[in-house]
Design a protein around this motif. Structure first.
Motif, PDB file in Angstrom:
ATOM      1  N   SER A  38      21.584  -7.043  39.427  1.00 39.45           N
ATOM      2  CA  SER A  38      21.033  -8.004  40.070  1.00 39.45           C
ATOM      3  C   SER A  38      20.896  -7.651  42.001  1.00 39.45           C
ATOM      4  O   SER A  38      20.271  -8.595  43.102  1.00 39.45           O
ATOM      5  CB  SER A  38      21.043  -9.710  40.333  1.00 39.45           C
ATOM      6  OG  SER A  38      22.205 -10.129  40.359  1.00 39.45           O
ATOM      7  N   PHE A  39      21.965  -6.821  42.068  1.00 41.39           N
ATOM      8  CA  PHE A  39      22.615  -7.083  43.333  1.00 41.39           C
ATOM      9  C   PHE A  39      22.047  -5.416  43.861  1.00 41.39           C
ATOM     10  O   PHE A  39      21.791  -5.560  44.854  1.00 41.39           O
ATOM     11  CB  PHE A  39      24.345  -6.371  43.500  1.00 41.39           C
ATOM     12  CG  PHE A  39      24.995  -8.024  43.058  1.00 41.39           C
ATOM     13  CD1 PHE A  39      24.190  -8.942  44.131  1.00 41.39           C
ATOM     14  CD2 PHE A  39      26.474  -7.302  42.822  1.00 41.39           C
ATOM     15  CE1 PHE A  39      25.521  -9.896  43.592  1.00 41.39           C
ATOM     16  CE2 PHE A  39      26.915  -8.776  42.738  1.00 41.39           C
ATOM     17  CZ  PHE A  39      26.964  -9.851  43.304  1.00 41.39           C
ATOM     18  N   MET A  42      20.588  -5.025  47.909  1.00 41.09           N
ATOM     19  CA  MET A  42      20.957  -6.003  48.345  1.00 41.09           C
ATOM     20  C   MET A  42      21.927  -5.800  48.729  1.00 41.09           C
ATOM     21  O   MET A  42      22.329  -4.628  48.956  1.00 41.09           O
ATOM     22  CB  MET A  42      21.114  -7.051  47.813  1.00 41.09           C
ATOM     23  CG  MET A  42      21.486  -8.598  47.451  1.00 41.09           C
ATOM     24  SD  MET A  42      21.931  -9.390  47.509  1.00 41.09           S
ATOM     25  CE  MET A  42      20.695 -10.146  45.942  1.00 41.09           C
ATOM     26  N   LYS A  46      24.997  -9.669  52.242  1.00 39.55           N
ATOM     27  CA  LYS A  46      23.969 -10.556  51.504  1.00 39.55           C
ATOM     28  C   LYS A  46      24.399 -10.834  50.690  1.00 39.55           C
ATOM     29  O   LYS A  46      24.869 -11.716  50.044  1.00 39.55           O
ATOM     30  CB  LYS A  46      22.677 -10.445  51.733  1.00 39.55           C
ATOM     31  CG  LYS A  46      21.028 -11.504  50.910  1.00 39.55           C
ATOM     32  CD  LYS A  46      19.951 -10.758  50.872  1.00 39.55           C
ATOM     33  CE  LYS A  46      19.401 -11.532  50.042  1.00 39.55           C
ATOM     34  NZ  LYS A  46      18.027 -11.065  49.905  1.00 39.55           N
ATOM     35  N   ARG A  47      25.665  -9.575  49.362  1.00 43.63           N
ATOM     36  CA  ARG A  47      25.116  -9.600  48.148  1.00 43.63           C
ATOM     37  C   ARG A  47      26.853 -10.748  48.732  1.00 43.63           C
ATOM     38  O   ARG A  47      27.560 -11.860  47.674  1.00 43.63           O
ATOM     39  CB  ARG A  47      26.205  -8.681  47.839  1.00 43.63           C
ATOM     40  CG  ARG A  47      25.167  -7.968  48.212  1.00 43.63           C
ATOM     41  CD  ARG A  47      25.817  -6.435  46.652  1.00 43.63           C
ATOM     42  NE  ARG A  47      24.626  -4.939  47.283  1.00 43.63           N
ATOM     43  CZ  ARG A  47      25.880  -3.947  46.985  1.00 43.63           C
ATOM     44  NH1 ARG A  47      26.378  -3.675  45.950  1.00 43.63           N
ATOM     45  NH2 ARG A  47      24.151  -3.264  46.695  1.00 43.63           N
ATOM     46  N   GLU A  50      26.099 -14.413  49.629  1.00 42.45           N
ATOM     47  CA  GLU A  50      25.156 -15.032  47.694  1.00 42.45           C
ATOM     48  C   GLU A  50      26.796 -15.761  46.984  1.00 42.45           C
ATOM     49  O   GLU A  50      26.311 -16.578  46.344  1.00 42.45           O
ATOM     50  CB  GLU A  50      24.387 -13.855  47.209  1.00 42.45           C
ATOM     51  CG  GLU A  50      23.829 -14.555  45.268  1.00 42.45           C
ATOM     52  CD  GLU A  50      23.365 -14.040  44.816  1.00 42.45           C
ATOM     53  OE1 GLU A  50      23.609 -13.717  44.026  1.00 42.45           O
ATOM     54  OE2 GLU A  50      22.349 -12.910  45.525  1.00 42.45           O
TER      55      GLU A  50
END
Length: 84
Positions: A38-39, A42, A46-47, A50
């Motif tokens: 899901s990274f 990105m 930003k990872r 999150e």
């Protein structure tokens, strides 16, 4: 460990979720590795944000004084394992 379960709940498709305590057991200095596709696409900042936001929302961030985050995609993880 309650933190690991909460991180895994946030990333149910995680290929890896590793928490290493570098504070002699008190949990104040942690290294967190989350590997999930899901990274993908990105940027690293930003990872990390999150993951930090998730920890804050769960009330886990107050207990931590130092946190090193490694947030990788499955492809990056495989490459890093191959380099080791």
């Amino acid at each position: 460990m309650k933190r690991k379960k909460k991180v895994q709940k946030r990333y149910p498709d995680a290929l890896e979720c590793i928490i290493v305590d570098h504070s002699d057991g008190c949990g104040a200095k942690l290294e967190l590795t989350v590997v999930t596709n899901s990274f993908e696409g990105m940027p690293p900042l930003k990872r990390h944000r999150e993951v930090q936001t998730h920890l804050k929302e769960r009330g886990l961030f107050e207990e931590i004084h130092a946190l090193q985050i490694k947030a990788w995609t499955g492809e990056q993880w495989e490459k890093k394992k191959g380099d080791a």
